[in-house]
Scaffold this active site. Sequence first.
Site, PDB file in Angstrom:
ATOM      1  CG  HIS A 113       4.217   9.120  17.430  1.00 52.47           C
ATOM      2  ND1 HIS A 113       3.292   9.061  16.412  1.00 52.47           N
ATOM      3  CD2 HIS A 113       5.204   9.944  16.994  1.00 52.47           C
ATOM      4  CE1 HIS A 113       3.709   9.812  15.411  1.00 52.47           C
ATOM      5  NE2 HIS A 113       4.861  10.362  15.741  1.00 52.47           N
ATOM      6  CG  ASN A 114      -0.249   7.279  16.047  1.00 56.90           C
ATOM      7  OD1 ASN A 114       0.961   7.477  15.892  1.00 56.90           O
ATOM      8  ND2 ASN A 114      -1.001   6.688  15.132  1.00 56.90           N
ATOM      9  CB  SER A 162       5.879   8.088  12.920  1.00 58.15           C
ATOM     10  OG  SER A 162       5.200   9.316  12.750  1.00 58.15           O
ATOM     11  CD  GLU A 220      -0.636  11.574  14.288  1.00 56.36           C
ATOM     12  OE1 GLU A 220       0.396  10.867  14.275  1.00 56.36           O
ATOM     13  OE2 GLU A 220      -1.666  11.253  13.644  1.00 56.36           O
ATOM     14  N   GLY A 276       0.846  -1.200   0.000  1.00 54.10           N
ATOM     15  CA  GLY A 276       0.000   0.000   0.000  1.00 54.10           C
ATOM     16  C   GLY A 276       0.873   1.238   0.000  1.00 54.10           C
ATOM     17  CE  LYS A 328       3.263   5.439  14.248  1.00 58.48           C
ATOM     18  NZ  LYS A 328       1.894   5.113  13.909  1.00 58.48           N
TER      19      LYS A 328
END
Lengths: 343, 343, 343, 343
Positions: free
Chosen positions: A191-192, A120, A195, A9, A188
């Site tokens: 992290h998001n 990321s 975000e 993808g 992660k």
Amino acid sequence: MQIGMIGLGRMGANMVQRLTKNGHECVVYDLKADAVKAAIKPGVTGASSLEDLVSKLSKPRAVWLMVPAAVVDADLARLAPLLDAGDIIIDGGNSYYRDDIRRGAELAAQKIHYLDVGTSGGVAGLERGYCLMIGGEKEVVAHLSPIFAALAPGIGAAPPMAGRNKPGSTAEQGYLHCGPQGAGHFVKMVHNGIEYGLMGAYAEGLNVLRNANVGKQKHDTDAETTPLRDPECYQYDLDLAEITEVWRRGSVITSWLLDLTAQELLTDPQLENFAGRVSDSGEGRWTINAAIDEAVPVPVLSAALFQRFSSRGNADFGDKVLSAMRHGFGGHVEKTAPLKKDS
Amino acid sequence: MQIGMIGLGRMGANMVQRLTKNGHECVVYDLKADAVKAAIKPGVTGASSLEDLVSKLSKPRAVWLMVPAAVVDADLARLAPLLDAGDIIIDGGNSYYRDDIRRGAELAAQKIHYLDVGTSGGVAGLERGYCLMIGGEKEVVAHLSPIFAALAPGIGAAPPMAGRNKPGSTAEQGYLHCGPQGAGHFVKMVHNGIEYGLMGAYAEGLNVLRNANVGKQKHDTDAETTPLRDPECYQYDLDLAEITEVWRRGSVITSWLLDLTAQELLTDPQLENFAGRVSDSGEGRWTINAAIDEAVPVPVLSAALFQRFSSRGNADFGDKVLSAMRHGFGGHVEKTAPLKKDS
Amino acid sequence: MQIGMIGLGRMGANMVQRLTKNGHECVVYDLKADAVKAAIKPGVTGASSLEDLVSKLSKPRAVWLMVPAAVVDADLARLAPLLDAGDIIIDGGNSYYRDDIRRGAELAAQKIHYLDVGTSGGVAGLERGYCLMIGGEKEVVAHLSPIFAALAPGIGAAPPMAGRNKPGSTAEQGYLHCGPQGAGHFVKMVHNGIEYGLMGAYAEGLNVLRNANVGKQKHDTDAETTPLRDPECYQYDLDLAEITEVWRRGSVITSWLLDLTAQELLTDPQLENFAGRVSDSGEGRWTINAAIDEAVPVPVLSAALFQRFSSRGNADFGDKVLSAMRHGFGGHVEKTAPLKKDS
Amino acid sequence: MQIGMIGLGRMGANMVQRLTKNGHECVVYDLKADAVKAAIKPGVTGASSLEDLVSKLSKPRAVWLMVPAAVVDADLARLAPLLDAGDIIIDGGNSYYRDDIRRGAELAAQKIHYLDVGTSGGVAGLERGYCLMIGGEKEVVAHLSPIFAALAPGIGAAPPMAGRNKPGSTAEQGYLHCGPQGAGHFVKMVHNGIEYGLMGAYAEGLNVLRNANVGKQKHDTDAETTPLRDPECYQYDLDLAEITEVWRRGSVITSWLLDLTAQELLTDPQLENFAGRVSDSGEGRWTINAAIDEAVPVPVLSAALFQRFSSRGNADFGDKVLSAMRHGFGGHVEKTAPLKKDS
């Protein structure tokens, strides 16, 4: 170094490009044969099946999964039996870290190594490089360090940190072994979660700026509408594209997300391309869940998540409850609105 | 170009340096004679009083105030009578934009021009340049553009924006005329409101990461403590200094605030230099007030502000009310704690 | 009707009293022999062990567990083997509803019926009656309806609802079959989530009232302190005990929680008996978890939960991150405070 | 006692009825002659103008304003010149307390007394009585105590508070002199702020209950949708009308707002009569403003207010910013939705 990539993808295909550009060799597979075909070029070998992919890799094999979190388990179930002891599977997608803990244990029983790699960078990663947060066995991470180094942005991507002197660390390269299995996706995940909070902060602030001319608008004067006391203080027609552009230089709130916002506002100043239905892909939710388990207060991060839910209409029933209560105690009848927007 | 600078604190003194480095001439004044003395060098003339400063400037004079918001009105009361029609006063501090509207009108009666300039950049501005958000008359802003250009970071401070083609705009230089009087401080106010939200997002996320080892800790098993259901999922000892460093490269959450955070964590990994009493200097509050007037929801920004209030102990009485209620309905007795921290 | 009661803490002991007062017969057991001894009176038979309790109950037996959520599984493991097909276990504590689903399935394999009963009312329940939210098989709920009716407050406890005509429903009696296994504790979980929100609303409002005299206080005038613009508007010394008392009659915010608050403030106007460390017992957390799974926004309920976490010092590290950032960009040094409270 | 009433809307007309039922004499005026006509009955005298009303009152006159906050100043401007020294004006509406402080000072210059009376009770007040929070001079409040006692619910409206022994206090009657001018509306303002929080808590909790069957629904399985991990835990079809009814008896969350909610859900179980656009009438906003001035954290109360803003579509632009950012970094395209509701 050679690596197998499953999933071509947006993310997987770009990562293959970045790897080969840095001299690595990729064997690639995707459910869509077209995607495989499109990826083939010098340094990239296509595979027609998982079996084919496995057969084209030399031992110890390293296979990187870059697929939706929802299909990782199914892919592992088909892939693991094809592998041998000592082979390595890397899950580079957005898996829940608890799944990593479980999967790591299951694969260990087959002596297959498992790394979880939070990745990321989005579509810009091809050029900008990917920030990699890695969980799993130390030796396996070390073995694959050439791959990680190729995907990561490298030390030049940010100014050096004054006083930093950690020669053994790879953090400055843009990849980091965070801890045992699950640690990569845990980092992660947070992290998001961060975000979401950052995005919410910009979004709310820009909305306040945009409405700085509310004093110019006509307002209803009925009992259901709070009058604006100082309309003369809200007479500003502000140019959000210009403001986000100026903030990009020298301000305390410079960031990559701000760069992206300025870009979008430049192209589409009223953001008419968007309806404002904001998806969430799980990490924000899991961050709140972790915070709750840890008893850590996260009012900012949760507010950002809940705003996304609201943007999809999921507060509607609660809002009706409020209107029903107001009807109950005050006989208040809801105001209708041809447009939803008011103040 | 020549400019007068009143206020030689951290910000003012650095700005004088940056201005003279770029060829401008400054006449400077501060209540502390030592500060004036320290600032004098080629291109910088000291003044012993406001009168002295005014007398050393050529007409039309431009006087920049870089003083605490609380003393601006007092300074204006002393300064304005010394000036002549056509002179310019610039308030570069953190004034409330509503004060700008009032002051602008008062000074206009004396034919003195007034600009409000929101200045972002902090102590790093000397090297990095200052992001300037300007409110006031267009012609006056144009007249002072050499000054603004010298203070601002300049176009090279950020990558150019794809597709941008606004030759007349100064936003890419790092300064912007946002609108009439008050617009500069309005934009700066919201900038700071956003800043609070961004900071809160990082702070909360890092707190979640830091407690990822909560499963290793002993927990009370009484009725007042919620048991942790999955301690095996919280066994991570994460290195926050390394994680913030790796995020600086390629991640979606790269920002200047992240750079600063990584720097602080590198020097002081447990942040033992800090007690966690977080001040707020007004702009965050005013942002929420503006949002409320505009009926714009700001759950993220307000959560960040309220956390600062809480950090100073201001939720304590409310917390006591909660404990009192719990005592009332359940006979619950508060748990004591030698240290405040638990989970 | 006859029922076994395991757990004679505050809740269990009171429930036994209320049951016998209404003509039911109880066989009671507790780990503490003294608690058993204290409970014995006409209609109450003591048991010296689980075996003894089971032997003194006639079939089909009904055993009510009123023990901390953390020990329910252990109790079930010892109790279930002593029971026969067709017997009934009721968990009246604060279990997580997902445990009910699991337990129900496990016990069904032994043909033992399992009901989960969320029980609200606190220490006042003895006189006021208990609100019962029940999950499980319909027939089993019907079988035990005399027990539930005795524990519940009864129809007279609240004014009848205009237009209500549901003769088959027990909701007006104060107990309700909410759905299959887990439904009782699910509804109780959300009940408690709402409770947290209600409590937070009163606590915050009272804190605002208490500080209505902030204009009388001295404030620092340094750059780290936001000046209060209108001290003349904050000159009220309000009497919270009197205000909560007056609100009890005729206001929109009358409630039982308000009654309890007024009572506590009457006895201890400054709430000096409390330190403000607020425990949470799980249901509030699970409510947020459920909301997240459902994608339902719960900003109010989560804010209330997070404030409890903060009250225990769990935001401290995040606060330090904020101070560290402020140090980084502005050179700000934290203000010290002999007392934590300021404004 | 005799009193003039200006404003015969829902509140004013009911208050006149309650006053005359308790033996007081009212002279009434409204801009709508029909409203005056409808109010006339034994004990109630109509007035055709402010002048007429004033002429029909004996000195010292007491005139109660029960009009929208937005028109109070205009009414005062016309009324005050008609009055004499020693007369009394009572503002019983929802004025901002700062206006009371100003008005009180203005009227004091004319030797007219001014009371601000926060009035809670809604349309039910006629039967239930009104909770009155009063600000102003002590002697004037005492002079009008027969009026306040008639409007208030009286001591029987709530159970007596254990240990209360304040014979001089009127709080148990349902009215209270809170402090000097503005104090009444300040307390009423916070009362309404709390009300918003309470309402939000119920609304969110009911929304969580309503979606307890989300595991039965079909979910998209694309990358933009977070999969529900445990659909088997969300299989409950809960009856909100029954649940709110059962909570009314014996639960910790009993309240008048809950009674109203149960009533609305009984009549309209899906709340189809409401669209969920929730107005706010100012007090909630002012409560947050006061909290900010006081540096008191109010995360629950503000979350409730902001949800109302969101319910009116005022978050839409911020939501578009989020979608734009997601497009920027991930190439995410918004999901469309024929219905807004999803999960």
